[in-house]
Write a protein that holds these residues in place. Structure first.
Motif, PDB file in Angstrom:
ATOM      1  N   VAL A   1       0.833  -1.205   0.000  1.00 33.44           N
ATOM      2  CA  VAL A   1       0.000   0.000   0.000  1.00 33.44           C
ATOM      3  C   VAL A   1       0.864   1.249   0.000  1.00 33.44           C
ATOM      4  O   VAL A   1       1.875   1.320   0.713  1.00 33.44           O
ATOM      5  CB  VAL A   1      -0.931   0.033   1.232  1.00 33.44           C
ATOM      6  N   ALA A   2       0.483   2.224  -0.801  1.00 35.47           N
ATOM      7  CA  ALA A   2       1.104   3.556  -0.779  1.00 35.47           C
ATOM      8  C   ALA A   2      -0.007   4.588  -0.791  1.00 35.47           C
ATOM      9  O   ALA A   2      -1.057   4.395  -1.419  1.00 35.47           O
ATOM     10  CB  ALA A   2       2.029   3.748  -1.977  1.00 35.47           C
ATOM     11  N   TYR A   3       0.238   5.700  -0.101  1.00 32.47           N
ATOM     12  CA  TYR A   3      -0.786   6.738   0.041  1.00 32.47           C
ATOM     13  C   TYR A   3      -0.363   8.024  -0.656  1.00 32.47           C
ATOM     14  O   TYR A   3       0.828   8.341  -0.732  1.00 32.47           O
ATOM     15  CB  TYR A   3      -1.048   7.030   1.521  1.00 32.47           C
ATOM     16  N   VAL A   4      -1.369   8.758  -1.136  1.00 30.53           N
ATOM     17  CA  VAL A   4      -1.151  10.100  -1.666  1.00 30.53           C
ATOM     18  C   VAL A   4      -2.168  11.032  -1.023  1.00 30.53           C
ATOM     19  O   VAL A   4      -3.262  10.608  -0.640  1.00 30.53           O
ATOM     20  CB  VAL A   4      -1.301  10.159  -3.205  1.00 30.53           C
ATOM     21  N   SER A   5      -1.821  12.296  -0.915  1.00 32.21           N
ATOM     22  CA  SER A   5      -2.762  13.270  -0.371  1.00 32.21           C
ATOM     23  C   SER A   5      -3.829  13.581  -1.410  1.00 32.21           C
ATOM     24  O   SER A   5      -3.677  13.310  -2.603  1.00 32.21           O
ATOM     25  CB  SER A   5      -2.033  14.556   0.026  1.00 32.21           C
ATOM     26  N   ASP A   6      -4.928  14.163  -0.953  1.00 33.90           N
ATOM     27  CA  ASP A   6      -6.010  14.528  -1.865  1.00 33.90           C
ATOM     28  C   ASP A   6      -5.610  15.658  -2.812  1.00 33.90           C
ATOM     29  O   ASP A   6      -6.325  15.930  -3.777  1.00 33.90           O
ATOM     30  CB  ASP A   6      -7.256  14.940  -1.077  1.00 33.90           C
TER      31      ASP A   6
ATOM     32  N   ALA B   1       1.406  15.400  -9.830  1.00 36.43           N
ATOM     33  CA  ALA B   1       1.699  14.273 -10.720  1.00 36.43           C
ATOM     34  C   ALA B   1       2.936  13.487 -10.278  1.00 36.43           C
ATOM     35  O   ALA B   1       2.900  12.249 -10.251  1.00 36.43           O
ATOM     36  CB  ALA B   1       1.845  14.763 -12.153  1.00 36.43           C
ATOM     37  N   PRO B   2       4.056  14.143  -9.921  1.00 33.85           N
ATOM     38  CA  PRO B   2       5.225  13.372  -9.469  1.00 33.85           C
ATOM     39  C   PRO B   2       4.948  12.550  -8.213  1.00 33.85           C
ATOM     40  O   PRO B   2       5.519  11.457  -8.050  1.00 33.85           O
ATOM     41  CB  PRO B   2       6.283  14.452  -9.200  1.00 33.85           C
ATOM     42  N   GLU B   3       4.073  13.034  -7.336  1.00 35.12           N
ATOM     43  CA  GLU B   3       3.744  12.285  -6.118  1.00 35.12           C
ATOM     44  C   GLU B   3       2.982  11.005  -6.451  1.00 35.12           C
ATOM     45  O   GLU B   3       3.148   9.982  -5.780  1.00 35.12           O
ATOM     46  CB  GLU B   3       2.954  13.166  -5.161  1.00 35.12           C
ATOM     47  N   TYR B   4       2.148  11.055  -7.469  1.00 32.64           N
ATOM     48  CA  TYR B   4       1.458   9.842  -7.894  1.00 32.64           C
ATOM     49  C   TYR B   4       2.444   8.828  -8.449  1.00 32.64           C
ATOM     50  O   TYR B   4       2.347   7.621  -8.162  1.00 32.64           O
ATOM     51  CB  TYR B   4       0.388  10.168  -8.946  1.00 32.64           C
ATOM     52  N   THR B   5       3.390   9.296  -9.240  1.00 31.62           N
ATOM     53  CA  THR B   5       4.400   8.396  -9.789  1.00 31.62           C
ATOM     54  C   THR B   5       5.206   7.748  -8.671  1.00 31.62           C
ATOM     55  O   THR B   5       5.456   6.537  -8.684  1.00 31.62           O
ATOM     56  CB  THR B   5       5.329   9.160 -10.745  1.00 31.62           C
ATOM     57  N   SER B   6       5.574   8.544  -7.678  1.00 37.49           N
ATOM     58  CA  SER B   6       6.323   8.001  -6.535  1.00 37.49           C
ATOM     59  C   SER B   6       5.506   6.965  -5.779  1.00 37.49           C
ATOM     60  O   SER B   6       6.033   5.924  -5.355  1.00 37.49           O
ATOM     61  CB  SER B   6       6.729   9.140  -5.595  1.00 37.49           C
ATOM     62  N   ALA B   7       4.213   7.244  -5.590  1.00 41.59           N
ATOM     63  CA  ALA B   7       3.351   6.292  -4.881  1.00 41.59           C
ATOM     64  C   ALA B   7       3.225   4.990  -5.663  1.00 41.59           C
ATOM     65  O   ALA B   7       3.256   3.889  -5.086  1.00 41.59           O
ATOM     66  CB  ALA B   7       1.970   6.907  -4.658  1.00 41.59           C
ATOM     67  N   MET B   8       3.095   5.095  -6.977  1.00 43.87           N
ATOM     68  CA  MET B   8       3.034   3.903  -7.825  1.00 43.87           C
ATOM     69  C   MET B   8       4.291   3.056  -7.656  1.00 43.87           C
ATOM     70  O   MET B   8       4.232   1.825  -7.513  1.00 43.87           O
ATOM     71  CB  MET B   8       2.907   4.307  -9.291  1.00 43.87           C
ATOM     72  N   GLN B   9       5.425   3.735  -7.673  1.00 42.18           N
ATOM     73  CA  GLN B   9       6.697   3.023  -7.537  1.00 42.18           C
ATOM     74  C   GLN B   9       6.821   2.383  -6.160  1.00 42.18           C
ATOM     75  O   GLN B   9       7.275   1.237  -6.029  1.00 42.18           O
ATOM     76  CB  GLN B   9       7.853   3.986  -7.799  1.00 42.18           C
ATOM     77  N   ALA B  10       6.386   3.103  -5.130  1.00 38.09           N
ATOM     78  CA  ALA B  10       6.466   2.578  -3.769  1.00 38.09           C
ATOM     79  C   ALA B  10       5.571   1.349  -3.583  1.00 38.09           C
ATOM     80  O   ALA B  10       5.905   0.431  -2.828  1.00 38.09           O
ATOM     81  CB  ALA B  10       6.072   3.661  -2.773  1.00 38.09           C
ATOM     82  N   ALA B  11       4.429   1.338  -4.281  1.00 37.03           N
ATOM     83  CA  ALA B  11       3.517   0.206  -4.172  1.00 37.03           C
ATOM     84  C   ALA B  11       3.899  -0.956  -5.082  1.00 37.03           C
ATOM     85  O   ALA B  11       3.292  -2.030  -5.010  1.00 37.03           O
ATOM     86  CB  ALA B  11       2.095   0.659  -4.502  1.00 37.03           C
ATOM     87  N   GLY B  12       4.893  -0.739  -5.931  1.00 37.40           N
ATOM     88  CA  GLY B  12       5.341  -1.794  -6.830  1.00 37.40           C
ATOM     89  C   GLY B  12       4.404  -2.034  -7.993  1.00 37.40           C
ATOM     90  O   GLY B  12       4.246  -3.168  -8.469  1.00 37.40           O
TER      91      GLY B  12
END
Length: 385
Positions: A187-192, A196-207
């Protein structure tokens, strides 16, 4: 369209007689602040207007909404007292709210039943005399895990809103649900308000790039668009599972009509579905009543459906037979089909005592096939007692 409305309300084609006394429905909703959910008010108003102008209201009497707004916890007591002070209010709809719900129910204290269009807190599911006519988030969350398992997934990347509700759903419900299905989640979380870069980072963190399925718990349609763009950035081609928040208007525009390869789970049949007569009626009425901008926001159709269900019960009971106890008995006698609600209906019989008020046994399932939105067979989550 009118014949279909009559089918679900038990009314009579034609306009209600405005000289007759109104049948009042309480309506409580969180709006005017942050967060706000005006789509539930819009859908409720549209359904009432359509019923009054085309479906004879209730036995010829016009339906009237008695409204109260929630913005703080204290407003729950205010709204409860306001509706109790009107002796003609025998039932109420709570659109959706994340504040004041429990206080509202405590103040009403079972004097009349409440239908919740979309649960926003624990009290919506656990309070006596409070009902949600569909399978609720419980059915949707079971659908996520079961569908991932059916697709042969061994790993799941879960990207979720980082607000309190998202963390509860993703971390405390969906994560263990996936593990119980034999799937390893991350699981990875993003703020509301994530960039765009934060979404990419979350995707990477969640694998996401190497996971068998990717799950999105979104707080709104904008989040779905950012998530869609991030998928391409990280190179994920895995099936995506998400919920009704991604029906929103920005999603088709940003994805060329709709995201192919995504499976959507909802409280109601997907309001975008071209082949659903009920969805077509809902879309048409929202447009004709000037509420078109709210048509595809979240689970607004459930507020519309709640009005139809109340009209159906009131038409059966008769205007002189309306009372809180009569409505509650009628709620427990409701059966499928209900307007836009998937699966079977039996209020008060959910097997999980923590979901006391749920009435449905299924989550709605839909996909975008590349040219239109299709409704699939509902996912049956439970067997009602």
């Amino acid at each position: 369209m009118i014949d279909l409305g009559v089918k679900y309300t038990g009314g009579t084609a034609g306009a209600a007689d405005t000289s007759l006394s109104p049948v009042k429905i309480g309506f409580v909703n969180q709006q005017g602040g942050t967060p706000a959910f005006p789509e539930y008010e819009a859908a409720t108003e549209a359904a009432v207007q359509f019923a009054n102008e085309k479906l004879g209201g209730v036995a010829g009497h016009p339906i009237e909404l008695v409204k109260c707004v929630l913005q703080t916890e204290e407003d729950g007591q205010k709204c409860g007292a306001q509706l109790l002070a009107d002796p003609e209010v025998k039932i109420a709809i709570l659109g959706t709210s994340v504040v004041g719900n429990a206080t509202f129910y405590k103040t009403v204290n079972g004097k009349f039943p409440v239908l919740v269009s979309a649960a926003g807190g624990v009290a919506d599911s656990t309070t006596p005399h409070v009902y949600e006519l569909d399978g609720g988030s419980a059915a949707i969350l079971q659908a996520f895990a079961a569908t991932a398992k059916a697709k042969g997934a061994k790993t799941a990347a879960i990207v979720s809103t980082g607000n309190a509700g998202g963390k509860y759903v993703a971390g405390q419900v969906l994560d263990p649900g996936m593990k119980a299905a034999g799937i390893t989640p991350k699981v990875a979380y993003v703020s509301d308000t994530a960039t765009a870069p934060e979404y990419t980072s979350a995707m990477q963190a969640a694998g996401a790039a190497s996971s068998d399925v990717v799950v999105l718990i979104a707080s709104g349609a904008d989040m779905c668009v950012n998530f869609y763009n991030a998928l391409a950035e990280v190179g994920s081609t895995a099936p995506v599972l998400t919920a009704y928040g991604c029906y929103g208007d920005p999603v088709p525009d940003a994805t060329g009509g709709g995201p192919v390869g995504w499976t959507f789970f909802g409280l109601n049949e997907n309001q975008r579905a071209a082949t659903s007569p009920e969805a077509s009626l809902y879309r048409a009425v929202m447009q004709e009543t000037g509420k078109g901008e709210f048509t595809n926001v979240a689970a607004a159709p459930m507020a519309f459906a709640d009005v139809f269900a109340i009209a159906q019960m009131a038409n059966k009971l008769g205007v002189d037979g309306l009372s809180g106890s009569a409505y509650e008995a009628a709620i427990k006698e409701l059966t499928a089909p209900l307007f836009l609600v998937p699966g079977n209906i039996k209020c008060g019989s959910y097997p999980d005592p923590a979901q006391l008020g749920l009435c449905g046994d299924s989550a709605a399932v839909s996909i975008y096939n590349g040219s239109e939105w299709e409704i699939s067979e509902p996912f049956k989550a439970v067997t009602l007692k």
